[in-house]
Design a protein around this motif. Structure first.
Motif, short mmCIF file in Angstrom:
data_model
loop_
_atom_site.label_atom_id
_atom_site.label_comp_id
_atom_site.label_asym_id
_atom_site.label_seq_id
_atom_site.Cartn_x
_atom_site.Cartn_y
_atom_site.Cartn_z
N ARG A 23 0.51 -1.00 -0.01
CA ARG A 23 -0.10 0.03 -0.05
C ARG A 23 1.05 1.29 -0.33
NH1 ARG A 23 -5.40 -1.53 1.08
NH2 ARG A 23 -5.36 0.34 1.14
N LEU A 24 0.40 2.43 -0.92
CA LEU A 24 0.90 3.48 -0.11
C LEU A 24 0.29 3.72 1.11
CD1 LEU A 24 1.78 6.23 -2.74
CD2 LEU A 24 0.59 6.78 -0.91
N ALA A 25 1.47 4.19 1.68
CA ALA A 25 0.92 4.78 3.13
C ALA A 25 1.29 6.02 3.53
CB ALA A 25 1.35 4.18 4.28
N LEU A 26 0.04 7.28 3.73
CA LEU A 26 0.52 8.59 3.74
C LEU A 26 0.20 8.98 5.15
CD1 LEU A 26 0.00 11.14 2.31
CD2 LEU A 26 -1.71 11.14 1.82
N PHE A 27 0.75 9.30 5.71
CA PHE A 27 0.87 9.88 7.30
C PHE A 27 0.67 12.10 7.21
CE2 PHE A 27 3.18 6.10 6.80
CZ PHE A 27 2.84 5.32 8.25
N GLU A 114 -2.27 -2.45 -3.44
CA GLU A 114 -3.38 -2.54 -3.94
C GLU A 114 -4.43 -1.65 -3.03
OE1 GLU A 114 -3.99 -6.71 -2.18
OE2 GLU A 114 -2.39 -7.25 -1.98
N GLY A 115 -3.56 -0.86 -2.96
CA GLY A 115 -4.89 0.15 -1.63
C GLY A 115 -3.41 1.54 -1.48
N ILE A 116 -3.93 2.36 -1.18
CA ILE A 116 -3.60 3.80 0.24
C ILE A 116 -4.51 3.58 1.55
CG2 ILE A 116 -3.42 5.16 -2.39
CD1 ILE A 116 -5.12 6.98 -0.46
N THR A 117 -2.96 3.85 2.32
CA THR A 117 -3.65 3.51 3.72
C THR A 117 -3.28 5.07 4.60
OG1 THR A 117 -3.63 1.46 4.26
CG2 THR A 117 -3.27 3.21 6.43
N VAL A 118 -4.63 5.88 5.46
CA VAL A 118 -3.54 7.16 5.71
C VAL A 118 -3.54 7.44 7.17
CG1 VAL A 118 -4.36 9.76 5.52
CG2 VAL A 118 -5.35 8.14 3.12
N SER A 119 -2.43 7.29 7.07
CA SER A 119 -1.92 7.37 8.51
C SER A 119 -1.45 8.63 9.37
CB SER A 119 -1.17 6.27 9.05
OG SER A 119 -1.07 6.21 10.09
N GLY A 120 -1.47 8.81 10.56
CA GLY A 120 -1.23 10.00 11.11
C GLY A 120 0.10 9.96 11.96
N GLY A 121 0.41 10.20 12.87
CA GLY A 121 -0.34 11.58 14.01
C GLY A 121 -2.35 11.25 13.20
N GLU A 122 -3.04 11.44 13.31
CA GLU A 122 -4.51 10.85 13.02
C GLU A 122 -5.21 11.44 11.60
OE1 GLU A 122 -8.06 9.55 13.20
OE2 GLU A 122 -6.44 8.90 14.72
N CYS A 148 -9.42 2.01 -0.05
CA CYS A 148 -9.16 3.59 0.74
C CYS A 148 -8.91 3.33 1.81
CB CYS A 148 -9.48 4.91 0.08
SG CYS A 148 -9.62 4.57 -1.42
N LEU A 149 -8.49 2.68 3.04
CA LEU A 149 -8.25 3.08 4.15
C LEU A 149 -7.76 3.99 5.44
CD1 LEU A 149 -7.43 -0.73 4.05
CD2 LEU A 149 -9.05 -0.34 4.03
N VAL A 150 -8.19 3.41 6.48
CA VAL A 150 -7.80 5.09 7.59
C VAL A 150 -7.51 3.87 8.60
CG1 VAL A 150 -8.10 6.78 8.58
CG2 VAL A 150 -9.50 6.40 6.50
N ASP A 151 -6.29 4.16 8.79
CA ASP A 151 -5.46 4.19 10.33
C ASP A 151 -5.85 4.99 11.48
OD1 ASP A 151 -3.91 3.43 12.66
OD2 ASP A 151 -2.02 2.73 11.32
N SER A 152 -6.89 5.02 12.29
CA SER A 152 -7.52 6.05 13.05
C SER A 152 -7.12 5.71 14.62
CB SER A 152 -8.48 6.47 12.54
OG SER A 152 -9.59 6.96 13.66
N ASN A 153 -7.24 6.56 15.59
CA ASN A 153 -7.71 6.42 16.96
C ASN A 153 -9.18 6.25 17.36
OD1 ASN A 153 -8.40 9.26 16.73
ND2 ASN A 153 -6.09 9.29 17.47
N GLY A 154 -10.34 7.05 16.59
CA GLY A 154 -11.28 7.19 16.53
C GLY A 154 -12.05 7.75 16.83
N LEU A 155 -10.62 8.68 16.98
CA LEU A 155 -11.49 10.30 17.73
C LEU A 155 -12.46 11.34 16.98
CD1 LEU A 155 -9.15 12.07 20.95
CD2 LEU A 155 -11.46 10.50 20.81
#
Length: 286
Positions: A23-27, A114-122, A148-155
């Motif tokens: 995946r391409l990971a975008l922070f 296969e896709g991208i994941t946007v992470s962080g930070g948040e 398209c996926l999100v890596d999140s803390n849920g806030l």
């Protein structure tokens, strides 16, 4: 919409640890938690141009112009001096990139991911950018096959998740602790909204995985095993990924905490598996 911008700390064209497959990971820069265990603590804050870092850069890659801190990439040696000095837990190296900028990078690697994941930070602290980026990808005939996926803390509120619902494929959420007080100790915030997000995403088939973090001596999952198991079962057949805390890159008190080993992870993993919960163990330990 393609002119919508975000403050980006890093783009990794090929990642195999930020969701399924390559995946391409975008922070994105900025976070609404203050986790003691964060191993990317310079992604928490945003540069306020205070200039504290500028005179200490050993390579003169930073300067102040018109009250703004400017980073000169060609002079930077990535020594991280500025990161350790920043009182905001930020970085002067974050870039303001548009949806068009990111899509251009995605096109270059699209045949191999296969896709991208946007992470962080948040990631969700820059929700309008997320919505614009995912909408653009889903509307593009040559890119819409990418997940398209999100890596999140849920806030994020339910209203926020509803904006993402039609245009994203899932989210990976962390539950840093079960008990509210312990969660506040570890992150600075309570976890009520996070649990709500986890439930809502599961109900809408958007919870890709639930993540638990084992921190030796600072972990409350086993002592709250019964309510934790009940909670996980209520989500349906959602895999639980157990992450092992490691002190690499961590600032503050937690930098002295012991990193987790397989012996620390196994009691929780086995307890969950005994309750018929699918567990993903750490691929490696540092």
């Amino acid at each position: 919409m393609n002119n919508r911008c975000a403050l980006v700390s890093q783009v990794i064209p090929f990642s195999c640890v930020d969701g399924p497959g390559s995946r391409l990971a975008l922070f994105l820069q900025g976070c609404n938690l203050r986790c003691k265990t964060c191993h990317n603590p310079w992604t928490i804050g945003r540069c306020n141009d205070c200039g504290v870092c500028v005179p200490h850069c050993p390579h003169e890659a930073l300067n102040i112009q018109a009250g703004r801190v400017w980073w000169q990439e060609e002079d930077c040696q990535k020594c991280d001096t500025c990161l350790h000095l920043c009182p905001q837990q930020a970085t002067p190296m974050a870039l303001r990139l548009s949806v068009t900028d990111i899509v251009t990078q995605i096109r270059q690697v699209a045949p191999f991911i296969e896709g991208i994941t946007v992470s962080g930070g948040e990631a969700t602290t820059q929700l309008p950018f997320l919505v614009a980026l995912f909408s653009t990808l889903k509307a593009d005939a040559t890119l819409k096959q990418l997940t398209c996926l999100v890596d999140s803390n849920g806030l994020l509120s339910e209203t926020g998740w509803q904006k993402l619902l039609p245009i994203f494929d899932g989210a990976m959420l962390d539950l840093k602790a079960w008990n509210n007080d312990h969660h506040r100790f570890l992150t600075g915030r309570e976890n009520g909204l996070i649990k709500q997000s986890i439930r809502w995403l599961a109900q809408h088939q958007r919870l890709t995985e639930l993540r638990l973090l084992v921190i030796p001596g600072h972990c409350d999952y086993l002592e709250n095993l019964k309510p934790l198991v009940t909670f996980i079962h209520s989500l349906g057949k959602i895999p639980v990924r157990i992450n092992a805390f490691h002190a690499h890159g961590v600032y503050g008190d937690a930098a002295a905490w012991r990193s987790a080993t397989a012996e620390d992870v196994e009691p929780l993993a086995q307890a969950l598996e005994k309750e018929k919960i699918s567990v993903i163990r750490p691929a490696r330990y540092l």
